[in-house]
Design an enzyme around this catalytic site. Structure first.
Site, PDB file in Angstrom:
ATOM      1  N   ASP A 111       0.818  -1.222   0.000  1.00  0.00           N
ATOM      2  CA  ASP A 111       0.000   0.000   0.000  1.00  0.00           C
ATOM      3  C   ASP A 111       0.847   1.267   0.000  1.00  0.00           C
ATOM      4  O   ASP A 111       0.372   2.335   0.377  1.00  0.00           O
ATOM      5  CB  ASP A 111      -0.954   0.013   1.195  1.00  0.00           C
ATOM      6  CG  ASP A 111      -0.234  -0.161   2.524  1.00  0.00           C
ATOM      7  OD1 ASP A 111       1.007  -0.261   2.537  1.00  0.00           O
ATOM      8  OD2 ASP A 111      -0.916  -0.195   3.564  1.00  0.00           O
ATOM      9  N   LYS A 162       5.097   6.030  18.046  1.00  0.00           N
ATOM     10  CA  LYS A 162       4.607   7.358  17.673  1.00  0.00           C
ATOM     11  C   LYS A 162       4.812   8.329  18.839  1.00  0.00           C
ATOM     12  O   LYS A 162       4.384   8.061  19.958  1.00  0.00           O
ATOM     13  CB  LYS A 162       3.115   7.287  17.318  1.00  0.00           C
ATOM     14  CG  LYS A 162       2.820   6.439  16.083  1.00  0.00           C
ATOM     15  CD  LYS A 162       1.326   6.312  15.845  1.00  0.00           C
ATOM     16  CE  LYS A 162       1.045   5.418  14.652  1.00  0.00           C
ATOM     17  NZ  LYS A 162      -0.401   5.214  14.421  1.00  0.00           N
ATOM     18  N   ASP A 223       1.603   6.884   1.617  1.00  0.00           N
ATOM     19  CA  ASP A 223       0.868   5.749   2.176  1.00  0.00           C
ATOM     20  C   ASP A 223      -0.576   5.853   1.683  1.00  0.00           C
ATOM     21  O   ASP A 223      -1.270   6.821   1.990  1.00  0.00           O
ATOM     22  CB  ASP A 223       0.937   5.811   3.702  1.00  0.00           C
ATOM     23  CG  ASP A 223       0.164   4.695   4.384  1.00  0.00           C
ATOM     24  OD1 ASP A 223      -0.615   3.986   3.710  1.00  0.00           O
ATOM     25  OD2 ASP A 223       0.327   4.524   5.602  1.00  0.00           O
TER      26      ASP A 223
END
Length: 360
Positions: A111, A162, A223
């Site tokens: 992807d 993150k 993405d």
């Protein structure tokens, strides 16, 4: 390098309703299934054997691509019975590889649209004698990504989750989803259970003293996990901003596939694609959008940054901005759909039923 693993098993839940009937890598971008672009770029980099790690709607891939000979490739397909994550999927297909223990094996996610110099990543892997090499890219806002700091030689120092605060943003480098593994390293991944390369395999290799090398390549990278990103990626392929040898036509403002019909006064701009058998009627304006095969855009409709599903219909004078219309859905005349709207497959919206402005 002659071998690669392509991870195409994800359900694409963030892309629904596009992925209700179609696995994410098979959704059309610039007129062909997105996977076609990845296969063509791998072939152009010298890869000739690719194993596809499939899961969701796995039965769709092989009837379309067959043995890969039409693309100059030898393709094999391995289906996961239960989702295994990135690492588990890589380990699950290892038996189909022909490489020797020290040979490089390219691995990439199904992807990611990228202009990565694949040969350069392999050269980096070989010249640094790394166990695993990673494509890294720089982003202006890394808060939505895991961070990958490196030393001055490019050697990976850590894999950070993150960041939750500004103090945790120690680098703007992120994992871009393409790797080169030493073949023997693949066999160290646990078999038969879900494994994440990002959260388990890579950190464990680092703690064991393995050499993980990062290569920053800040060419085009996107993405395609959300509808807005997917539509943008398709348009960028048509416009030539994202490189692919598989675009079925010349790059430019629009791409009209064979058997599609477009009225002479319809206006198509900003990388719009009109698929086979689709029809764009008089006075319609379509910008930066993907019209999938068999869809109908009626007179005077205005469509911007949207994706119209297979056999869907958009009624006269309807205005769609940043929306996704599922396969077979019908949008009646004089509707307005704004950013983020998703109309499910085969749904019907009556004429004038949804508006953001007055009807005057």
């Amino acid at each position: 390098m002659t071998e690669a693993i392509l991870l195409v098993g994800g359900k694409g839940t963030r892309l629904r309703p596009l992925t209700v009937h179609t696995p994410k890598p098979m959704v059309r971008a610039a007129g062909v299934p997105f996977l076609t672009h990845q296969l063509a770029r791998a072939r152009a980099a010298g890869v000739d054997h690719i194993v596809l790690a499939t899961s969701y709607l796995a039965e769709v891939f092989e009837p379309h691509f067959g043995d890969g000979s039409s693309l100059g490739l030898h393709l094999e397909y391995v289906t996961e019975e239960e989702p295994l994550g990135t690492g588990g999927a890589i380990r699950n297909v290892a038996a189909r590889l022909h490489s020797a223990p020290d040979d490089p094996v390219l691995i990439f996610n199904g992807d990611i649209l990228t202009g990565l110099d694949i040969r350069a990543l392999v050269r980096t892997h070989e010249t640094t004698h790394a166990d695993v090499s990673l494509h890294l890219t720089k982003v202006t806002d890394p808060r939505a990504y895991g961070l990958v700091p490196t030393d001055e030689t490019g050697r990976v120092l850590a894999f950070l989750e993150k960041p939750q605060s500004p103090e945790e943003i120690v680098t703007d480098q992120i994992n871009a989803g393409a790797y080169v593994f030493r073949r023997s390293v693949i066999d160290t991944i646990p078999q038969g259970r879900p494994v994440s390369v990002e959260r388990e395999t890579f950190p464990e290799l680092l703690s064991a003293g393995a050499h993980l090398q990062g290569m920053v390549d800040s060419t085009y990278w996107l993405d395609l996990g959300t509808p807005a990103a997917f539509v943008r990626g398709s348009a960028d392929l048509v416009l030539g901003r994202a490189p692919s040898p598989a675009v079925p036509g010349r790059c430019g403002d629009r791409l009209i596939l064979p058997t599609a019909r477009v009225a002479p006064d319809a206006k198509l701009t900003d990388g719009t694609v009109v698929g086979e058998g689709a029809y764009v009627a008089e006075g319609a304006r379509v910008s930066g959008s993907t019209i999938l095969p068999g869809a109908v855009i009626e007179p005077g409709a205005v469509i911007t940054d949207s994706l119209i599903g297979t056999r869907a219909r958009v009624g006269e004078r309807s205005v769609l901005t940043g929306t996704v219309i599922g396969d077979g859905a019908i949008i009646g005349a004089d509707n307005e759909l704004r950013d983020g709207a998703r109309v499910w497959c085969d749904a019907k919206i009556p004429a004038g039923a949804v508006r953001f402005s007055s009807d005057q």
